[in-house]
Design a protein around this motif. Structure first.
Motif, PDB file in Angstrom:
ATOM      1  N   UNK A 169      38.459  29.657  32.464  1.00 46.06           N
ATOM      2  CA  UNK A 169      38.201  30.616  33.149  1.00 46.06           C
ATOM      3  C   UNK A 169      39.533  31.405  33.597  1.00 46.06           C
ATOM      4  N   UNK A 170      40.447  30.323  33.894  1.00 46.30           N
ATOM      5  CA  UNK A 170      42.009  30.796  34.119  1.00 46.30           C
ATOM      6  C   UNK A 170      42.540  31.640  33.038  1.00 46.30           C
ATOM      7  N   UNK A 171      42.319  31.173  31.539  1.00 48.75           N
ATOM      8  CA  UNK A 171      42.954  31.658  30.489  1.00 48.75           C
ATOM      9  C   UNK A 171      42.382  33.238  30.277  1.00 48.75           C
ATOM     10  N   UNK A 172      41.269  33.278  30.516  1.00 52.28           N
ATOM     11  CA  UNK A 172      40.523  34.749  30.478  1.00 52.28           C
ATOM     12  C   UNK A 172      40.888  35.697  31.283  1.00 52.28           C
ATOM     13  N   UNK A 173      41.064  35.097  32.683  1.00 55.21           N
ATOM     14  CA  UNK A 173      41.558  36.106  33.806  1.00 55.21           C
ATOM     15  C   UNK A 173      43.087  36.377  33.609  1.00 55.21           C
ATOM     16  N   UNK A 174      43.629  35.476  33.138  1.00 54.21           N
ATOM     17  CA  UNK A 174      45.263  35.809  33.018  1.00 54.21           C
ATOM     18  C   UNK A 174      45.526  36.832  31.749  1.00 54.21           C
ATOM     19  N   UNK A 175      44.543  36.777  30.554  1.00 49.11           N
ATOM     20  CA  UNK A 175      44.526  37.792  29.749  1.00 49.11           C
ATOM     21  C   UNK A 175      44.089  39.189  30.436  1.00 49.11           C
ATOM     22  N   UNK A 176      43.244  39.170  31.218  1.00 49.88           N
ATOM     23  CA  UNK A 176      42.850  40.586  31.856  1.00 49.88           C
ATOM     24  C   UNK A 176      43.898  40.974  32.929  1.00 49.88           C
ATOM     25  N   UNK A 177      44.539  39.944  33.420  1.00 48.40           N
ATOM     26  CA  UNK A 177      45.534  40.514  34.406  1.00 48.40           C
ATOM     27  C   UNK A 177      46.768  41.116  33.584  1.00 48.40           C
ATOM     28  N   UNK A 178      47.328  40.546  32.452  1.00 50.35           N
ATOM     29  CA  UNK A 178      48.019  41.014  31.370  1.00 50.35           C
ATOM     30  C   UNK A 178      47.628  42.617  30.962  1.00 50.35           C
ATOM     31  N   UNK A 179      46.511  42.795  30.628  1.00 50.53           N
ATOM     32  CA  UNK A 179      45.806  43.806  30.116  1.00 50.53           C
ATOM     33  C   UNK A 179      45.903  44.865  31.103  1.00 50.53           C
ATOM     34  N   UNK A 180      45.545  44.659  32.430  1.00 46.36           N
ATOM     35  CA  UNK A 180      45.318  45.600  33.494  1.00 46.36           C
ATOM     36  C   UNK A 180      46.726  45.583  34.379  1.00 46.36           C
ATOM     37  N   UNK A 181      47.567  45.087  34.118  1.00 49.76           N
ATOM     38  CA  UNK A 181      48.782  45.063  34.784  1.00 49.76           C
ATOM     39  C   UNK A 181      49.172  46.369  35.526  1.00 49.76           C
ATOM     40  N   UNK A 182      49.185  47.346  34.552  1.00 49.88           N
ATOM     41  CA  UNK A 182      49.711  48.615  35.135  1.00 49.88           C
ATOM     42  C   UNK A 182      48.758  49.567  36.052  1.00 49.88           C
ATOM     43  N   UNK A 183      47.658  48.833  36.191  1.00 55.12           N
ATOM     44  CA  UNK A 183      46.614  49.438  37.284  1.00 55.12           C
ATOM     45  C   UNK A 183      46.677  48.598  38.730  1.00 55.12           C
ATOM     46  N   UNK A 184      47.190  47.510  38.474  1.00 55.77           N
ATOM     47  CA  UNK A 184      47.191  46.633  39.919  1.00 55.77           C
ATOM     48  C   UNK A 184      48.333  46.765  40.493  1.00 55.77           C
ATOM     49  N   UNK A 185      47.862  46.968  41.866  1.00 53.52           N
ATOM     50  CA  UNK A 185      49.036  47.513  43.106  1.00 53.52           C
ATOM     51  C   UNK A 185      48.711  46.475  44.179  1.00 53.52           C
ATOM     52  N   UNK A 186      47.931  45.510  43.936  1.00 51.11           N
ATOM     53  CA  UNK A 186      47.520  44.619  45.286  1.00 51.11           C
ATOM     54  C   UNK A 186      47.078  43.411  44.780  1.00 51.11           C
ATOM     55  N   UNK A 187      46.913  42.447  45.601  1.00 54.34           N
ATOM     56  CA  UNK A 187      46.152  40.990  45.091  1.00 54.34           C
ATOM     57  C   UNK A 187      44.590  41.624  44.934  1.00 54.34           C
ATOM     58  N   UNK A 188      44.151  42.379  46.070  1.00 56.26           N
ATOM     59  CA  UNK A 188      42.679  42.887  45.781  1.00 56.26           C
ATOM     60  C   UNK A 188      42.433  43.555  44.513  1.00 56.26           C
ATOM     61  N   UNK A 189      43.539  44.335  44.169  1.00 51.83           N
ATOM     62  CA  UNK A 189      43.191  44.778  42.751  1.00 51.83           C
ATOM     63  C   UNK A 189      43.231  43.805  41.566  1.00 51.83           C
ATOM     64  N   UNK A 190      43.931  42.869  41.710  1.00 53.14           N
ATOM     65  CA  UNK A 190      44.030  41.858  40.912  1.00 53.14           C
ATOM     66  C   UNK A 190      42.858  41.225  40.538  1.00 53.14           C
ATOM     67  N   UNK A 191      42.195  40.779  41.857  1.00 50.85           N
ATOM     68  CA  UNK A 191      40.631  40.212  41.730  1.00 50.85           C
ATOM     69  C   UNK A 191      39.618  41.293  41.186  1.00 50.85           C
ATOM     70  N   UNK A 192      40.007  42.639  41.590  1.00 53.05           N
ATOM     71  CA  UNK A 192      39.175  43.390  41.095  1.00 53.05           C
ATOM     72  C   UNK A 192      39.200  43.876  39.584  1.00 53.05           C
ATOM     73  N   UNK A 193      40.194  44.186  39.104  1.00 48.40           N
ATOM     74  CA  UNK A 193      40.308  44.154  37.618  1.00 48.40           C
ATOM     75  C   UNK A 193      40.590  42.905  36.703  1.00 48.40           C
ATOM     76  N   UNK A 194      40.896  41.808  37.124  1.00 55.89           N
ATOM     77  CA  UNK A 194      41.068  40.594  36.399  1.00 55.89           C
ATOM     78  C   UNK A 194      39.872  39.583  36.507  1.00 55.89           C
ATOM     79  N   UNK A 195      39.139  39.543  37.867  1.00 53.68           N
ATOM     80  CA  UNK A 195      38.241  38.245  37.880  1.00 53.68           C
ATOM     81  C   UNK A 195      37.129  38.697  38.339  1.00 53.68           C
ATOM     82  N   UNK A 196      36.332  39.892  38.409  1.00 52.13           N
ATOM     83  CA  UNK A 196      35.307  40.331  39.070  1.00 52.13           C
ATOM     84  C   UNK A 196      34.080  40.644  38.196  1.00 52.13           C
ATOM     85  N   UNK A 197      34.341  41.194  37.059  1.00 50.26           N
ATOM     86  CA  UNK A 197      33.212  41.564  36.254  1.00 50.26           C
ATOM     87  C   UNK A 197      33.677  41.895  34.766  1.00 50.26           C
TER      88      UNK A 197
END
Length: 122
Positions: free
Chosen positions: A56-84
């Motif tokens: 799960x971590x490996x997948x979420x880290x990939x998404x985090x890297x992919x969406x990093x330009x949209x992420x501006x808060x920890x809540x954004x990290x959850x929404x973009x990287x780890x919710x759906x």
């Protein structure tokens, strides 16, 4: 010629896209959540398949890297990287032994709330 080059470089710098990320003040929160996922005994279900913490971590880290330009808060990290799922829009579900299933988004928001209150959950 030099003046044109300097002007062109200046224009390129000013027009370069701004890349966002979690503010420095919230980076410890994201690290906590990544460690929380990695060390959890719960299984994260993505598109019908269950994954242990490391997967799960490996997948979420990939998404985090992919969406990093949209992420501006920890809540954004959850929404973009780890919710759906980006492909199917299906929510990720977390299965823990002694608890009801919960959306990964709510699971991580609960962990974040505990972290911020100083109680930190596992």
């Amino acid at each position: 010629m030099t003046r044109k080059l300097i002007t062109l470089l200046g224009f390129m710098l000013l027009s370069a896209p701004a890349f966002a990320d979690v503010p420095v003040s919230q980076q410890a929160e994201v690290k906590y959540l990544l460690d929380f996922i990695k060390n959890s005994e719960c299984l994260m279900e993505r598109n019908g398949k269950r994954h242990a913490g490391i997967e799960a971590l490996a997948h979420i880290q990939k998404k985090y890297k992919h969406f990093k330009d949209k992420i501006q808060s920890t809540e954004d990290f959850i929404q973009y990287s780890a919710s759906q799922s980006t492909l199917t829009s299906k929510q990720y579900i977390v299965h823990c032994t002694a608890a009801k299933t919960i959306s990964s988004q709510q699971w991580l928001l609960n962990a974040l709330k505990s972290y911020r209150s100083g109680t930190g959950i596992k």
